[in-house]
Motif scaffolding. Sequence first.
Motif, PDB file in Angstrom:
ATOM      1  N   ALA A  18      37.395  37.959  44.767  1.00  0.00           N
ATOM      2  CA  ALA A  18      37.722  37.054  43.774  1.00  0.00           C
ATOM      3  C   ALA A  18      37.592  35.825  43.952  1.00  0.00           C
ATOM      4  O   ALA A  18      37.815  35.284  45.085  1.00  0.00           O
ATOM      5  N   ASN A  24      42.839  32.301  41.738  1.00  0.00           N
ATOM      6  CA  ASN A  24      42.631  33.475  41.369  1.00  0.00           C
ATOM      7  C   ASN A  24      43.383  34.317  40.258  1.00  0.00           C
ATOM      8  O   ASN A  24      43.830  35.628  40.416  1.00  0.00           O
ATOM      9  N   LEU A  26      44.575  36.156  37.363  1.00  0.00           N
ATOM     10  CA  LEU A  26      44.059  37.212  36.534  1.00  0.00           C
ATOM     11  C   LEU A  26      43.546  37.121  35.011  1.00  0.00           C
ATOM     12  O   LEU A  26      44.196  37.539  34.027  1.00  0.00           O
ATOM     13  N   VAL A  30      38.379  37.790  35.336  1.00  0.00           N
ATOM     14  CA  VAL A  30      38.642  38.400  36.631  1.00  0.00           C
ATOM     15  C   VAL A  30      39.244  39.950  36.326  1.00  0.00           C
ATOM     16  O   VAL A  30      38.449  40.878  37.116  1.00  0.00           O
ATOM     17  N   ARG A  31      39.754  40.142  35.323  1.00  0.00           N
ATOM     18  CA  ARG A  31      39.991  41.603  34.914  1.00  0.00           C
ATOM     19  C   ARG A  31      38.540  42.241  34.754  1.00  0.00           C
ATOM     20  O   ARG A  31      38.522  43.641  35.026  1.00  0.00           O
ATOM     21  N   PHE A  59      45.375  37.558  44.267  1.00  0.00           N
ATOM     22  CA  PHE A  59      45.764  36.977  42.923  1.00  0.00           C
ATOM     23  C   PHE A  59      47.266  36.546  42.830  1.00  0.00           C
ATOM     24  O   PHE A  59      48.151  37.329  43.018  1.00  0.00           O
ATOM     25  N   LEU A  76      45.766  44.338  31.735  1.00  0.00           N
ATOM     26  CA  LEU A  76      45.927  44.452  32.945  1.00  0.00           C
ATOM     27  C   LEU A  76      46.497  45.801  33.541  1.00  0.00           C
ATOM     28  O   LEU A  76      46.158  46.325  34.313  1.00  0.00           O
ATOM     29  N   GLY A 102      49.440  40.191  40.282  1.00  0.00           N
ATOM     30  CA  GLY A 102      48.619  40.200  41.664  1.00  0.00           C
ATOM     31  C   GLY A 102      49.185  41.343  42.199  1.00  0.00           C
ATOM     32  O   GLY A 102      48.300  42.200  43.125  1.00  0.00           O
ATOM     33  N   ILE A 105      47.939  44.631  40.618  1.00  0.00           N
ATOM     34  CA  ILE A 105      46.764  44.910  41.238  1.00  0.00           C
ATOM     35  C   ILE A 105      46.793  45.605  42.569  1.00  0.00           C
ATOM     36  O   ILE A 105      46.302  46.841  42.935  1.00  0.00           O
TER      37      ILE A 105
END
Length: 697
Positions: A18, A24, A26, A30-31, A59, A76, A102, A105
């Motif tokens: 990332a 960073n 989301l 980024v996603r 993240f 997400l 974060g 993830i």
Amino acid sequence: MSEAIGYERVGDIAILAANNPPVNALGHDVRNGLVDGIARAEADGAKAVLIYGEGKTYFAGADIREFGKPPTQPFLPDVCTRIEASPLIVVSALHGTALGGGLEIALGSHFRIAVPTARVGLPEVLIGVMPGAGGTQRLPRLVGVDVAVDVITSGRQIGAKEALAMGVLDRVVEGTPREIGLAYAQELLDSGAERRAISEMPAPEAVDFDALYNMVLQKGRGQIAPALAVRGVQACCELPFEEGMKRERELFMELMASDQRQGMIHAFFSERAVGKLPELKGVAPRNLNAVGVIGGGTMGAGIATAALLSGLSVVMLEMTAEAAEAARGRIESNLGGALKRGKLSQAQFEDLTTKALTLATDYAALGDVDLVIEAVFEDMGVKKQVFTQLDAVCKPGAILASNTSYLDINEIAACTKRPADVIGLHFFSPAHVMKLLEVVVADKTAADVVATGFALGNRLKKTSVRAGVCDGFIGNRILSTYRTCADHMILDGATPYQIDKALTDFGFAMGPYAVADLAGLDIGWAVRKRKRAEGVDPRARDFTYADKLCEDGHFGQKTGTGYYVYQAGKRAGVPNPDVMPLIEADRAAQGLTPRDFSDDEIVRRYMAAMVNEAAKVVGEGIARRPLDVDVTLLYGYGFPRYRGGPLKWADMVGLPGLLSDMQDWAKEDGYFWQPAPLLEELVAEGRTFDDLNKETA
């Protein structure tokens, strides 16, 4: 692929790095990059995937720039599901913070490794929502119901060591996230490890979720997000994973549409905006290394403690050697709390109390400090004596600050030859604990002195609010008005105990009479006597019952009796039987016939008084923006965060209705219920307080 997620192959391992500074977050890119990266790794013949963050963190959570905007695909929850569904082994290597989305993830990954300084958490409840990307479905499967509910409903950040013990992390290793992640992924491949999807793990046994829901709701004083998050965990235990995910999303969207979420988001952004003042753009603060504190009572000792903990050296000035030693004892007691909690080592404690702290009884000891804060008795004559002596001994450029709660900083500054160096720094007790600092700017205060006040607040980890000069500044001026409203309701038939309960049910940490006992009834008594001496408008309603309490030596918790009686070892009090006879005598002397008040009417009048005075404070420029008032009441006066602050609350319940109520009440008491011109203006124009915030953003 998105530029926010880099792609690289190292042997059999695909690396998704990332690169979305500064944290960073989301966001959409980024996603999208994560989904594309997983697909590319699968098509590329990789056997494992490493996800980590470049820069200072993994993240750190959602992208705040997307708050309030319609969500865009990929959502997400789908990103987490796509990562978890990969046939490849997916490893997340954590550093910095893995918060909210974060951590979700990371929970979608099959294995998690972190550096020792990493922190994880699901803080969504702190902005009025709950985990919405599988946090309530995956975490309980991994760590059990009790631990998951604690993590989710508290919103707290958890260090790597604790997260490892919980089972959130698989390993904690020194190194860079790239190095430790690659080594772990390779080790898993070499050992023939299989992917480990949390969604495929068995759900934990159900508990009494109704009882747990009620307990969490009560603990949150009416905040609904933590309680609804419990229902998400319940879905994890009682439903198949996919249905649990759907239920979590339903609960999440319910919270997204709630007033409480509006209030929490407003508080979140206001806290960040409150210290951003156009007048300070490009203004450098003065250097701060050593501070002086005059007066070593509870407040002065708390200020000194906060300064020591921030790395400043402190000269504590008292009138006698005995008083100075007593001040040392209070400071050591405060620091001892940090020592017990592991915030300080024994060596640090000894350095702070023997090297960084100096006791003095002579003003000459303050000759080299960069800033002096007086915390002496709240009397203008005493304050002027102190500042006259400071003017004589302090070096050129030293800042002279008063911790006064009410008094005129302009009048204090006028007794010095350096009014540009004088400022108000109003701390809240206990000063080493309470987060609010009012930076009171006098007419001649220099811009770099103001900047230094905010820099000091930041160093002390305070939330600082700019205030102008008036009796009580922002917070105490508004407090005086809504407390007067409560006193009027008591004269008219309510009791202190009904008022306290109605307001704690509304969400306040404490009711006004319990707060008065905590602060000391002698403080309000002194203010009333001062104002009466200065002259009170004959139209103002007055009362004597609170004065009689003080005349009998009942000052609240410090004497064991006030509105409540406090037994040794117990924090909460029971109603003082001496109070109601005093109130009844006051009513009789004024010829008043008491009536019943509903809890709703108590809250409505109390809040209307607060909002009306707050509107006057903003209209007069004492507070520059409505959000300054909201932050002041949130951080200094126990206002429920999920309601956003009094002016955000007013916007949500409707300004026209509040103004109409005040106009009706003005028929009974036209002096007290004089609507603020700003409130009348906003209603006439169909605008809100938040519109004013946006104009000054």
